[in-house]
Enzyme design. Structure first.
Site, mmCIF file in Angstrom:
data_model
loop_
_atom_site.group_PDB
_atom_site.id
_atom_site.type_symbol
_atom_site.label_atom_id
_atom_site.label_comp_id
_atom_site.label_asym_id
_atom_site.label_seq_id
_atom_site.Cartn_x
_atom_site.Cartn_y
_atom_site.Cartn_z
ATOM 1 N N GLU A 1 47.726 -8.864 -15.429
ATOM 2 C CA GLU A 1 49.177 -8.976 -15.648
ATOM 3 C C GLU A 1 49.835 -7.606 -15.876
ATOM 4 O O GLU A 1 51.006 -7.415 -15.560
ATOM 5 C CB GLU A 1 49.426 -9.939 -16.818
ATOM 6 C CG GLU A 1 50.875 -10.257 -17.117
ATOM 7 C CD GLU A 1 51.688 -10.727 -15.908
ATOM 8 O OE1 GLU A 1 52.894 -10.440 -15.890
ATOM 9 O OE2 GLU A 1 51.124 -11.362 -14.984
ATOM 10 N N GLY A 2 49.071 -6.636 -16.402
ATOM 11 C CA GLY A 2 49.625 -5.284 -16.556
ATOM 12 C C GLY A 2 49.986 -4.695 -15.198
ATOM 13 O O GLY A 2 51.083 -4.154 -15.006
ATOM 14 N N HIS A 3 49.071 -4.817 -14.224
ATOM 15 C CA HIS A 3 49.365 -4.329 -12.871
ATOM 16 C C HIS A 3 50.517 -5.116 -12.261
ATOM 17 O O HIS A 3 51.375 -4.550 -11.584
ATOM 18 C CB HIS A 3 48.135 -4.471 -11.972
ATOM 19 C CG HIS A 3 46.941 -3.693 -12.423
ATOM 20 N ND1 HIS A 3 45.840 -4.293 -12.983
ATOM 21 C CD2 HIS A 3 46.675 -2.363 -12.398
ATOM 22 C CE1 HIS A 3 44.930 -3.359 -13.273
ATOM 23 N NE2 HIS A 3 45.418 -2.187 -12.940
ATOM 24 N N GLN B 1 36.960 10.412 -10.381
ATOM 25 C CA GLN B 1 37.406 10.390 -11.777
ATOM 26 C C GLN B 1 36.348 9.804 -12.720
ATOM 27 O O GLN B 1 36.607 9.620 -13.898
ATOM 28 C CB GLN B 1 38.745 9.676 -11.919
ATOM 29 C CG GLN B 1 38.736 8.180 -11.647
ATOM 30 C CD GLN B 1 40.153 7.610 -11.610
ATOM 31 O OE1 GLN B 1 40.909 7.845 -10.682
ATOM 32 N NE2 GLN B 1 40.518 6.856 -12.643
ATOM 33 N N LYS C 1 49.650 2.214 -21.199
ATOM 34 C CA LYS C 1 48.356 2.105 -21.884
ATOM 35 C C LYS C 1 47.541 3.383 -21.683
ATOM 36 O O LYS C 1 46.901 3.873 -22.595
ATOM 37 C CB LYS C 1 47.554 0.895 -21.400
ATOM 38 C CG LYS C 1 46.203 0.774 -22.124
ATOM 39 C CD LYS C 1 45.436 -0.441 -21.738
ATOM 40 C CE LYS C 1 44.892 -0.370 -20.335
ATOM 41 N NZ LYS C 1 43.838 0.670 -20.152
ATOM 42 N N LYS D 1 45.906 -5.420 -22.050
ATOM 43 C CA LYS D 1 45.253 -5.850 -20.802
ATOM 44 C C LYS D 1 44.572 -4.653 -20.159
ATOM 45 O O LYS D 1 45.157 -3.563 -20.084
ATOM 46 C CB LYS D 1 46.292 -6.396 -19.826
ATOM 47 C CG LYS D 1 47.028 -7.605 -20.342
ATOM 48 C CD LYS D 1 46.600 -8.853 -19.634
ATOM 49 C CE LYS D 1 47.462 -10.019 -20.079
ATOM 50 N NZ LYS D 1 46.957 -11.288 -19.570
HETATM 51 O O1 PAF Z 1 45.002 4.105 -13.831
HETATM 52 C C1 PAF Z 1 44.244 3.899 -12.836
HETATM 53 O O2 PAF Z 1 43.933 2.753 -12.474
HETATM 54 C C2 PAF Z 1 43.694 5.093 -12.065
HETATM 55 O O3 PAF Z 1 43.395 6.154 -12.927
HETATM 56 C C3 PAF Z 1 44.613 5.552 -10.923
HETATM 57 C C4 PAF Z 1 45.948 6.071 -11.431
HETATM 58 C C5 PAF Z 1 44.856 4.393 -9.957
HETATM 59 C C6 PAF Z 1 43.944 6.681 -10.141
HETATM 60 O O4 PAF Z 1 42.731 6.278 -9.606
#
Ligand code: PAF
Length: 293
Positions: free
Chosen positions: A35-37, A61, A150, A185
């Site tokens: 739900e956050g996305h 990352q 978040k 979330k």
């Molecule tokens: O917040 C995330 O899900 C990731 O760090 C992002 C910004 C999509 C980069 O991979």
């Protein structure tokens, strides 16, 4: 909703939209959406004519020994959520599409900003984030890009990078979305097993406690952090990575809790490393319950 796996397909579609004078919003994600996305997608739909989401678990990352392989994935479910919230195109590249053999160019902020907070335990994390977000900006050429509060340090770093490199993108930060009991979330909540899910509430309880103390007039950062840490340490399944008060823009540590100070934490519960935070001056409650229940 258009599904694009190649950079060329994204570019051709965005070019068509831009020729028609449409404003394009980007919601970068690593998938396993919640739900956050969805709230980021809705924010983009409200402010832009077309919305592109990216679903890409970005290897650069993740450090050695982190959860790159274990990171949860469900592209079919992600597509359903994106489409239901009005997303027009999802970009779902392979690692090889994003990182050609011999890839050796990175984007990195050379101040202490990415070394603080999460950067202490994840030293290459923000270099990977800046690099992939720059690539996504170059591929999608959005007018606006939407990120969740978040990941407050990530949001501040992306704002700084965008400013420093004169990137023509407006960065929009969106509020934390929480479960009914207050837990922020996160795709990584999927790692929580059995009693860990209940234990994970300690993060939002610490946020609620911090907000309450600030409302009551606490201005001493170390006193506040000590109270929040004591609450978290009383939870046997939780292990603190950090609980800190920093300037909300520079991430420099502060001693006084003035408006705009970010109080942020990372806490391990089982194998999940969870984040939460609040900004002094913003009293959005974490949930109906108080800090002590
Ligand atoms: O917040 C995330 O899900 C990731 O760090 C992002 C910004 C999509 C980069 O991979």
């Amino acid at each position: 909703m258009i599904v694009a796996e190649s950079i060329e397909k994204v570019r051709a579609q965005v070019a068509e939209w831009k020729r028609a004078g449409l404003r394009v919003g980007l919601v970068p994600t690593m998938g396993y959406l919640h739900e956050g996305h969805a709230s980021l997608v809705r924010a983009s739909v409200a402010r832009c004519d077309r919305t592109v989401a990216s679903v890409f678990v970005n290897p650069t990352q993740f450090g050695p020994g982190e959860d790159l392989e274990a990171y949860p994935r469900d592209f079919e479910r992600d597509c359903a959520l994106l489409e239901a919230n009005g997303c027009d195109m999802v970009f779902h590249p392979s690692p090889e599409t994003m990182y050609a053999p011999g890839f050796a160019t990175y984007v990195e902020i050379l101040s202490d900003m990415p070394k603080r907070l999460c950067g202490k335990t994840r030293p290459i994390h923000f270099r990977g984030v800046c690099t992939v977000v720059t690539k996504l900006f170059n591929i999608v050429t959005p007018d606006m890009a939407f990120f969740g509060q978040k990941d407050a340090q990530q949001l501040a770093i992306i704002r700084r990078m965008t400013r420093d490199l004169s990137m023509p993108v407006e960065i929009v930060g969106c509020p934390i979305v929480r479960e009914p009991d207050g837990l922020a979330k996160s795709s990584r909540n999927a790692y929580l097993k059995g009693p860990e899910r209940t234990a994970a509430r300690v993060l939002s309880r610490a946020v609620a406690l911090g907000q309450q103390r600030v409302r009551e007039g606490e201005r001493d950062a170390s006193a506040l952090l000590a109270a929040m840490k004591a609450l978290i340490e009383a939870e046997p399944l939780a292990r603190i990575d950090y609980v800190e008060a920093v300037d909300g823009v520079t991430m420099e540590p502060v001693t006084e809790l003035t408006d705009g100070v970010l109080v942020a934490m990372a806490v391990y519960v089982g194998t999940a490393r969870l984040l939460d935070n609040f900004t002094v001056g913003d009293n959005t409650p974490v949930c109906a319950q108080d800090a002590s229940d």
